[in-house]
Design a protein around this motif. Structure first.
Motif, PDB file in Angstrom:
ATOM      1  N   ALA A 201      -2.746  -0.163   8.210  1.00 50.99           N
ATOM      2  CA  ALA A 201      -2.422  -1.207   7.232  1.00 50.99           C
ATOM      3  C   ALA A 201      -1.233  -2.044   7.684  1.00 50.99           C
ATOM      4  O   ALA A 201      -1.222  -3.271   7.531  1.00 50.99           O
ATOM      5  CB  ALA A 201      -2.138  -0.571   5.867  1.00 50.99           C
ATOM      6  N   ASN A 202      -0.244  -1.400   8.249  1.00 45.56           N
ATOM      7  CA  ASN A 202       0.910  -2.145   8.779  1.00 45.56           C
ATOM      8  C   ASN A 202       0.488  -3.080   9.910  1.00 45.56           C
ATOM      9  O   ASN A 202       1.017  -4.176  10.056  1.00 45.56           O
ATOM     10  CB  ASN A 202       1.996  -1.183   9.250  1.00 45.56           C
ATOM     11  CG  ASN A 202       2.835  -0.645   8.108  1.00 45.56           C
ATOM     12  OD1 ASN A 202       3.159  -1.369   7.174  1.00 45.56           O
ATOM     13  ND2 ASN A 202       3.185   0.639   8.171  1.00 45.56           N
TER      14      ASN A 202
ATOM     15  N   LEU B  59      -3.677   5.845   8.156  1.00 44.10           N
ATOM     16  CA  LEU B  59      -4.005   4.771   7.214  1.00 44.10           C
ATOM     17  C   LEU B  59      -2.822   3.824   7.040  1.00 44.10           C
ATOM     18  O   LEU B  59      -2.985   2.596   7.062  1.00 44.10           O
ATOM     19  CB  LEU B  59      -4.405   5.370   5.861  1.00 44.10           C
ATOM     20  CG  LEU B  59      -4.674   4.368   4.725  1.00 44.10           C
ATOM     21  CD1 LEU B  59      -5.748   3.357   5.128  1.00 44.10           C
ATOM     22  CD2 LEU B  59      -5.081   5.111   3.449  1.00 44.10           C
TER      23      LEU B  59
ATOM     24  N   LEU C  53      -9.531   1.799   4.503  1.00 46.18           N
ATOM     25  CA  LEU C  53      -8.993   0.470   4.781  1.00 46.18           C
ATOM     26  C   LEU C  53     -10.096  -0.583   4.690  1.00 46.18           C
ATOM     27  O   LEU C  53      -9.864  -1.692   4.190  1.00 46.18           O
ATOM     28  CB  LEU C  53      -8.348   0.449   6.158  1.00 46.18           C
ATOM     29  CG  LEU C  53      -7.547  -0.820   6.493  1.00 46.18           C
ATOM     30  CD1 LEU C  53      -6.404  -1.013   5.524  1.00 46.18           C
ATOM     31  CD2 LEU C  53      -7.024  -0.757   7.921  1.00 46.18           C
TER      32      LEU C  53
ATOM     33  N   LEU D 195     -10.600  -1.460   1.090  1.00 46.77           N
ATOM     34  CA  LEU D 195      -9.496  -2.260   0.564  1.00 46.77           C
ATOM     35  C   LEU D 195      -9.581  -3.706   1.056  1.00 46.77           C
ATOM     36  O   LEU D 195      -9.326  -4.643   0.296  1.00 46.77           O
ATOM     37  CB  LEU D 195      -8.158  -1.638   0.976  1.00 46.77           C
ATOM     38  CG  LEU D 195      -7.849  -0.261   0.379  1.00 46.77           C
ATOM     39  CD1 LEU D 195      -6.519   0.260   0.909  1.00 46.77           C
ATOM     40  CD2 LEU D 195      -7.815  -0.324  -1.142  1.00 46.77           C
ATOM     41  N   VAL D 196      -9.947  -3.883   2.317  1.00 49.96           N
ATOM     42  CA  VAL D 196     -10.098  -5.246   2.856  1.00 49.96           C
ATOM     43  C   VAL D 196     -11.214  -5.981   2.125  1.00 49.96           C
ATOM     44  O   VAL D 196     -11.080  -7.154   1.768  1.00 49.96           O
ATOM     45  CB  VAL D 196     -10.380  -5.193   4.371  1.00 49.96           C
ATOM     46  CG1 VAL D 196     -10.787  -6.568   4.883  1.00 49.96           C
ATOM     47  CG2 VAL D 196      -9.148  -4.702   5.122  1.00 49.96           C
TER      48      VAL D 196
ATOM     49  N   ALA E  58       2.998  -1.002   4.114  1.00 50.71           N
ATOM     50  CA  ALA E  58       2.430   0.317   3.837  1.00 50.71           C
ATOM     51  C   ALA E  58       3.523   1.375   3.832  1.00 50.71           C
ATOM     52  O   ALA E  58       4.372   1.407   4.729  1.00 50.71           O
ATOM     53  CB  ALA E  58       1.359   0.655   4.862  1.00 50.71           C
TER      54      ALA E  58
ATOM     55  N   ARG F  51     -10.039  -6.899  -1.383  1.00 47.87           N
ATOM     56  CA  ARG F  51      -9.085  -7.994  -1.362  1.00 47.87           C
ATOM     57  C   ARG F  51      -9.803  -9.327  -1.172  1.00 47.87           C
ATOM     58  O   ARG F  51      -9.498 -10.309  -1.839  1.00 47.87           O
ATOM     59  CB  ARG F  51      -8.068  -7.808  -0.242  1.00 47.87           C
ATOM     60  CG  ARG F  51      -7.129  -9.008  -0.149  1.00 47.87           C
ATOM     61  CD  ARG F  51      -6.136  -8.901   0.964  1.00 47.87           C
ATOM     62  NE  ARG F  51      -5.271 -10.066   0.966  1.00 47.87           N
ATOM     63  CZ  ARG F  51      -4.168 -10.178   1.670  1.00 47.87           C
ATOM     64  NH1 ARG F  51      -3.790  -9.186   2.441  1.00 47.87           N
ATOM     65  NH2 ARG F  51      -3.447 -11.264   1.622  1.00 47.87           N
TER      66      ARG F  51
ATOM     67  N   TRP G 160       0.257  -5.671   6.274  1.00 52.76           N
ATOM     68  CA  TRP G 160       0.544  -5.187   4.928  1.00 52.76           C
ATOM     69  C   TRP G 160       1.874  -4.426   4.947  1.00 52.76           C
ATOM     70  O   TRP G 160       2.398  -4.068   6.001  1.00 52.76           O
ATOM     71  CB  TRP G 160      -0.546  -4.243   4.436  1.00 52.76           C
ATOM     72  CG  TRP G 160      -1.913  -4.863   4.353  1.00 52.76           C
ATOM     73  CD1 TRP G 160      -2.295  -6.093   4.815  1.00 52.76           C
ATOM     74  CD2 TRP G 160      -3.087  -4.269   3.797  1.00 52.76           C
ATOM     75  NE1 TRP G 160      -3.620  -6.309   4.580  1.00 52.76           N
ATOM     76  CE2 TRP G 160      -4.143  -5.208   3.950  1.00 52.76           C
ATOM     77  CE3 TRP G 160      -3.357  -3.062   3.182  1.00 52.76           C
ATOM     78  CZ2 TRP G 160      -5.442  -4.960   3.507  1.00 52.76           C
ATOM     79  CZ3 TRP G 160      -4.653  -2.803   2.749  1.00 52.76           C
ATOM     80  CH2 TRP G 160      -5.673  -3.738   2.895  1.00 52.76           C
TER      81      TRP G 160
ATOM     82  N   LEU H 238       0.836  -1.196   0.000  1.00 51.58           N
ATOM     83  CA  LEU H 238       0.000   0.000   0.000  1.00 51.58           C
ATOM     84  C   LEU H 238       0.870   1.245   0.000  1.00 51.58           C
ATOM     85  O   LEU H 238       1.744   1.403   0.856  1.00 51.58           O
ATOM     86  CB  LEU H 238      -0.915   0.012   1.229  1.00 51.58           C
ATOM     87  CG  LEU H 238      -1.760   1.278   1.441  1.00 51.58           C
ATOM     88  CD1 LEU H 238      -2.759   1.457   0.304  1.00 51.58           C
ATOM     89  CD2 LEU H 238      -2.484   1.233   2.782  1.00 51.58           C
TER      90      LEU H 238
END
Length: 324
Positions: free
Chosen positions: A140-141, A136, A240, A243-244, A147, A247, A145, A124
């Motif tokens: 994500a981290n 954000l 987020l 995006l989840v 990021a 995915r 992910w 990301l």
């Protein structure tokens, strides 16, 4: 660790770098005379290619089939591949959660194989410098992910690849330049943090500047699930969440993964599973294969005459607990 194991791990690294999902299968127990050896590993791709040795001609197609299920579900499985019912004197009872697969062509051998999915880390890139941008990336981290945060003028096309998920949140600080640069880099996903009116205005401006419309059509704006009235920092949660969801729906697959899925769908349409041993049997377009048996109006396909005859002698034994 042997040379073959190193080769498998190297192959795994190559697939992960390309963003491809795959499965690793490891033999954790064996009963002779199985040809598989404890500790042996194999890597199985989503389209059924296998790298490494996990067993003979009977075990391998079963492991490949189960590995493809693991890739789709992203849930590991512990398989018991044997010749007799679990709990018989020759074999220990199968613990709960283990998948039992009868293997009639394994002689008296048996295997326990652990199959685990390997899901590449999402990349990301958040463009901007506001507190929402930082939050954000932090969230994500926390999900595991990878990021990153970047901003103009340091942002370049080299920061983006075909697997990148990019969110442009410059919010008035170089929006046009950032969005054009990111669109031309063709990431897997490109979202713009802006109001609906501002988003339309930016896309129209870039179209006038000669940015191809097919690139602009890929821009998600406003990015993020509609959570109602939210604060600036809460926008990060909405983004987020979208995006989840995407995915989970498989929206971030690469062209190579999409081609692989298409091949897999074609292969599945021309194969059947032997209900006795679990092997894949090739079926032509007319539905013909070398060994078949009809039961209750359904035609079953078999890898050999032996499996066909065993099924014909007691169909109910092989149809009462089919794995789906």
């Amino acid at each position: 660790m042997g040379d073959e194991s190193w080769e498998i791990l190297q192959r795994a690294r190559e697939l992960a770098d390309r963003g491809e999902e795959f499965a690793l299968a490891t033999i954790v127990w064996r009963q002779a005379p199985s040809s598989g050896q404890t500790g042996a590993r194999a890597l199985i791709t989503a389209d059924g290619q296998i790298h490494g040795f996990i067993g003979g001609a009977c075990a391998e197609p079963v492991v490949v089939r189960e590995a493809q299920r693991v890739i789709r579900s992203r849930e590991a499985r512990l398989l018991f591949l044997g010749t007799t019912e679990p709990g018989d004197a020759a074999f220990p009872a199968v613990p709960g959660g283990m998948v039992y697969v009868p293997m009639s062509c394994q002689s008296e051998g048996a295997l326990q194989v652990f199959v685990e999915p390997v899901v590449p880390v999402l990349d990301l890139l958040v463009v901007g410098r506001s507190p929402m941008v930082l939050l954000l990336a932090e969230l994500a981290n926390d999900l595991g992910w990878s990021a990153r945060v970047a901003d103009l003028p340091g942002l370049t096309a080299d920061d983006i690849h075909e697997r990148s998920l990019v969110v442009v949140a410059t919010q008035g600080h170089g929006d046009e330049e950032a969005l054009e640069l990111c669109a031309r880099a063709r990431p897997a996903f490109l979202g713009l943090v802006a109001s609906s009116k501002r988003g339309v205005s930016l896309l129209e401006y870039l179209a006038e500047r000669g940015v191809p419309q097919e690139l602009l059509n890929r821009v998600h704006t406003p990015v993020g699930l509609d959570l109602g009235h939210t604060s600036h920092r809460e926008i990060a949660v909405a983004i987020l969440a979208e995006l989840v969801r995407l995915r989970a729906a498989g929206a971030f697959s690469t062209p190579a993964q999409q081609a692989s899925a298409a091949r897999r769908a074609t292969d599945e349409a021309t194969q059947a599973i032997d209900p006795v041993c679990g092997m894949m049997v090739t079926v032509d377009a007319s539905g013909w294969s070398a060994n078949t048996h009809e039961h209750d109006g359904t035609t079953y396909h078999f890898c050999c005459v032996g499996c066909r005859d065993r099924f014909a002698g007691d169909p109910a034994r092989y149809l009462t607990d089919q794995e789906v």
